[in-house]
Write a protein that holds these residues in place. Structure first.
Motif: not given
Length: 474
Positions: A323-331
């Motif tokens: 999900s988006e919560i787990e994305m390592p990319a910067r917000k």
């Protein structure tokens, strides 16, 4: 106004970063963030509480004196602020743009406990840009020449940071770069709209002005081995080659025409200017009015998908198995991507690529996922949902799921120890490898990480190299 009370400082809101309009920027390669004005910078700096014990420094891998430089900004002493940063960081214009401050120095900021943290990275960028716009980099102090020579392999953030410190310590430094342009991942891996190449060039020119020597088209392990460098007169070697070997998913159809690794795609566009073909010789897949899917959830994936949009893609997708919560990319990068019209297809994983009779990519079969228990990384493990497969029509795919270590040095320097992932094993306190006089740092040691962590490794290695060279004099 700099004498504001703590209460009044807390009332000042975090200053917004001026940006290009999304409708305009998604069709050009100009920088998205436009930078603070002098007024915005001073106002943002006034938010700093000037803590007696500034814990924000604990979050900075290179130990920038944040409290002091921010105070100088609040007083309008911008050149002095830049000089203060450069006591610990020779690449502030780069770090101010691409480092994840929200997870490092700004995460520690006391102001952020009750509101939004001080925009430390944006202030760092501002003073670095101010100095450059005022006529170039100011001179720094360099100790008398020691007569010692150090070879730095790689001109990415770890190599540049190490070279900058060592040249100031009085040693002769030569940086060897495999490509025809300097900057490593800063040049080929990060798009112009996030990190303009003129910024990288300016930072490298400042190191040249200090006396650092650079040699391009030098693939150490092929053109020269590490043993040959040391036998030719170098007293020490610092290996900072990064992790540039792309990982693939090993699924059916991954060899179809139209499937790229993120490394190749971004290198073609960023370094070889494929977006200006045929003005420049290197082409890239023509995505105008076509569908592009990028697989991954990190900053590289965001860079690739936003680049495809700028190249004219009709639909540009991020396909990520969590999900988006787990994305390592910067917000910030995720936010910018959404503003630019990128579609996020989450909790989805590719099962196979589909091609036509001529070997060209036409689609990807996707399996829907759900999150199970946390894995070794601490993130919840994605689990396939049975009978959930469906097909998305795509014309180009970019695999952005991380990188491994290039084996060239491992094959040509057998007395250096590597772990099972191909990363160099070092003493974490000194960055010394198993080979005397040879140090290493950055992604070749840690695996893929951030620019500032690589720089921190470069600085740590520089100190240890200096100590080692001093023992040779005794």
């Amino acid at each position: 106004m700099s004498e504001l009370s703590k209460k009044d400082r807390m009332k000042i809101p975090r200053q917004p970063m001026p940006e290009q309009d999304p409708a305009l920027r998604r069709s050009n390669f100009e920088e998205v963030n436009l930078g603070f004005t002098e007024e915005l910078a001073k106002m943002e700096a006034l938010r700093c509480l000037q803590c007696p014990k500034p814990v924000c420094i604990d979050g900075c891998p290179v130990g920038v004196k944040i409290k002091e430089f921010v105070d100088l900004v609040s007083k309008g002493e911008f050149l002095a602020a830049s000089a203060k940063i450069k006591e610990d960081n020779m690449l502030p214009a780069i770090c101010g743009r691409v480092c994840p401050q929200e997870e490092q120095c700004e995460a520690k900021c006391v102001v952020g406990k009750k509101g939004e943290s001080i925009a430390i990275g944006r202030l760092e960028r501002f003073v670095a840009d101010f100095e450059r716009d005022q006529g170039g980099m100011r001179a720094v102090d360099i100790k008398p020449k020691t007569g010692r020579r150090v070879a730095v392999i790689g001109s990415g953030p770890a190599g540049l940071s190490c070279a900058g410190d060592l040249i100031q310590m009085g040693h002769d430094v030569t940086v060897f770069e495999a490509l025809h342009e300097l900057g490593g991942v800063l040049l080929y891996g990060i798009p112009e709209f996030r990190l303009p190449k003129e910024i990288v060039k300016a930072e490298i020119d400042s190191l040249k002005n200090l006396g650092v020597n650079f040699k391009t088209n030098a693939v150490i392990g092929f053109t020269d081995t590490i043993d040959e460098l040391m036998s030719s007169g170098y007293d020490c070697v610092f290996i900072a080659v990064g992790a540039g070997l792309p990982n693939f998913m090993n699924i059916e159809g991954e060899n179809l025409n139209g499937v790229y690794s993120s490394n190749e795609f971004l290198t073609r566009v960023n370094l070889m200017k494929a977006y200006k073909f045929p003005e420049y010789d290197t082409p890239v897949f023509n995505v105008k009015e076509k569908n592009v899917a990028v697989f991954g959830g990190g900053n590289t994936a965001m860079d690739a998908v936003r680049t495809s949009k700028r190249l004219g893609a009709k639909n540009a997708y991020i396909i990520y198995r969590r999900s988006e919560i787990e994305m390592p990319a910067r917000k910030e990068e995720v936010h910018h991507a959404k503003e630019e019209g990128i579609e996020f297809i989450l909790l989805s994983n590719p099962k196979r690529f589909i091609g036509d009779e001529n070997g060209w990519l036409t689609g990807v079969e996707i399996t829907k996922m759900e999150l199970g228990e946390p894995d070794a990384s601490g993130r919840r493990k994605p689990v396939a949902i049975q009978n959930s497969e469906y097909v998305i029509e795509i014309d180009m795919a970019v695999i952005a799921i991380g990188n491994g270590s290039n084996p060239i040095i491992q094959k040509t320097t057998p007395d250096i120890s590597f772990n099972k992932w191909g990363n160099i094993v070092v003493n974490e306190d000194t960055m010394l490898t198993s080979k005397p006089g040879v140090f290493a740092g950055g992604d070749i040691v840690t695996g893929g990480a951030t620019v500032i962590l690589a720089m921190g490794a470069g600085r740590k290695a520089a100190k240890a190299i200096n100590d080692y060279l001093n023992t040779l004099d005794n």
